[in-house]
Design a protein around this motif. Structure first.
Motif, PDB file in Angstrom:
ATOM      1  N   LEU A  70       0.826  -1.226   0.000  1.00  0.00           N
ATOM      2  CA  LEU A  70       0.000   0.000   0.000  1.00  0.00           C
ATOM      3  C   LEU A  70       0.856   1.269   0.000  1.00  0.00           C
ATOM      4  N   SER A  71       0.439   2.241  -0.774  1.00  0.00           N
ATOM      5  CA  SER A  71       1.139   3.521  -0.782  1.00  0.00           C
ATOM      6  C   SER A  71       0.414   4.492   0.124  1.00  0.00           C
ATOM      7  N   LEU A  72       1.140   5.047   1.074  1.00  0.00           N
ATOM      8  CA  LEU A  72       0.532   5.948   2.049  1.00  0.00           C
ATOM      9  C   LEU A  72       1.012   7.378   1.801  1.00  0.00           C
ATOM     10  N   SER A  73       0.364   8.305   2.461  1.00  0.00           N
ATOM     11  CA  SER A  73       0.859   9.680   2.398  1.00  0.00           C
ATOM     12  C   SER A  73       1.006  10.208   3.824  1.00  0.00           C
ATOM     13  N   ILE A  74       1.595  11.387   3.936  1.00  0.00           N
ATOM     14  CA  ILE A  74       1.816  11.952   5.278  1.00  0.00           C
ATOM     15  C   ILE A  74       1.240  13.356   5.330  1.00  0.00           C
ATOM     16  N   LYS A  75       0.595  13.651   6.455  1.00  0.00           N
ATOM     17  CA  LYS A  75       0.100  15.015   6.666  1.00  0.00           C
ATOM     18  C   LYS A  75       0.927  15.627   7.800  1.00  0.00           C
ATOM     19  N   TRP A  76       1.429  16.800   7.558  1.00  0.00           N
ATOM     20  CA  TRP A  76       2.307  17.428   8.543  1.00  0.00           C
ATOM     21  C   TRP A  76       1.612  17.572   9.892  1.00  0.00           C
TER      22      TRP A  76
END
Ligand code: BTN
Length: 318
Positions: A168-174
């Motif tokens: 799975l490709s995830l993202s990051i929120k600051w």
């Protein structure tokens, strides 16, 4: 001894003779049998067949230290593991252990936390044996201004590990939210034991929603199980996170913050977007520009000023 027996059983896919194993480990048959019983009481399923011997058929879904350490490919992260079936918070335990001079890389994990905390005084739901709840003790020689980088690199380690294990490709929120399609999968909390200008140690707490059901999560959160439609092995995920953590942390110590910030930047989708930053003392609106070398978020406000944000929350404005 129990762990040695277990490791033999894990290595061998077929039956292993009890007599042979007891002999190898210099145990009487009774002592050997007692250890097998203890392992069964811990949740291991071990079948015994006359003339064939013993076979391990099921490993319990528990983060027992010897299970986490089994074939863990790291040098110091997770070398020492403190395990709690139940605790208030792994942060409390790790802060206490840090004061007692626990080694760098020591990990505290729990099946269940009664007072788990998130950033900005929030709670973290910790359904029993469903997610990963752990804290890592670190002793980097860095100036206090670089502390946010520890949070950023932890998020990168989680993203890499989830990708490795599940694809799975995830993202990051600051600064610390690990997301799948805008829903929160994991959170990171960094706490310090420090004096004026000296950091004694840092504790990084990581919570990952692994097999939590919808009712065990806050409304905007998601678990790996919910996304993949199957149970995910928590133990393997914890091992992969600890391994990736060591890689990014060592890299940070040797090469500084720029490789980690570059990777982090690519995992975030806010660049150029309008955001609202909720700071402890004020709210500002503007365009998310970039991260600086300390991991602070740069926002150009509507008046054209660039503000450096080190703590707070951001939301994207449509
Ligand atoms: C956040 O997103 O606000 C951070 C959440 C951090 C939760 C983890 S679970 C393990 C460790 N123990 C805690 O009490 N909190 C962290």
């Amino acid at each position: 001894m129990r762990v040695e027996i277990l490791n033999y059983l894990r290595e061998k896919e077929n039956y292993i003779s009890g007599e042979e194993l007891a002999h190898k480990l210099h145990l009487t048959r009774q002592a050997f049998w007692k250890h097998i019983q203890e392992l069964r009481n811990l949740g291991y399923e071990i079948i015994a067949v006359p003339h064939l011997g013993y076979k391990l058929t099921k490993i319990p879904d528990k983060l027992y230290p010897w299970q986490v350490k089994f074939k863990l490919n790291s040098k110091f992260i997770g070398k020492e593991i403190f395990y709690f079936e139940k605790t208030t918070s792994t942060m409390d335990e790790a802060l206490g252990l840090g004061k007692d001079n626990a080694a760098e890389g020591a990990v505290v994990c729990a099946e269940y936390q009664t007072k788990a905390r998130g950033r900005l005084g929030r709670k973290w739901l910790s359904a029993k044996s469903k997610g990963l709840y752990f804290s890592i003790i670190l002793k980097p020689k860095i100036p206090p201004s670089k502390i946010p980088c520890i949070t950023l690199l932890s998020a990168v380690a989680v993203v890499r590990a989830v990708k490795k294990l599940t694809g799975l490709s995830l993202s990051i929120k600051w600064p610390n939210d690990v997301l799948i399609e805008d829903r929160k999968l994991a959170g990171i909390l960094t706490e310090l034991n420090a004096e004026q200008d000296r950091i004694n140690f840092i504790v990084v707490g990581v919570g990952v929603n692994v097999n939590n059901t919808k009712s065990e999560l806050p409304p905007k959160a998601v678990s790996l199980n919910a996304v993949l439609g199957r149970k995910v092995n928590r133990l393997e995920l914890l091992q992969r996170i600890l391994e990736e953590f060591e890689v990014v942390y060592v890299d940070f110590k040797h090469k500084g913050s720029s490789p980690i910030i570059d990777e982090w930047r690519k995992l975030s989708y806010i660049w150029g977007s309008k955001v609202k930053a909720l700071l402890p003392d004020k709210t500002i609106k503007g365009e998310a520009l970039d991260l600086d070398s300390d991991g602070a978020l740069m926002v150009r406000t509507d008046s054209g000023m660039v503000e450096k944000i080190v703590a707070g929350d951001i939301v994207r404005i449509k």
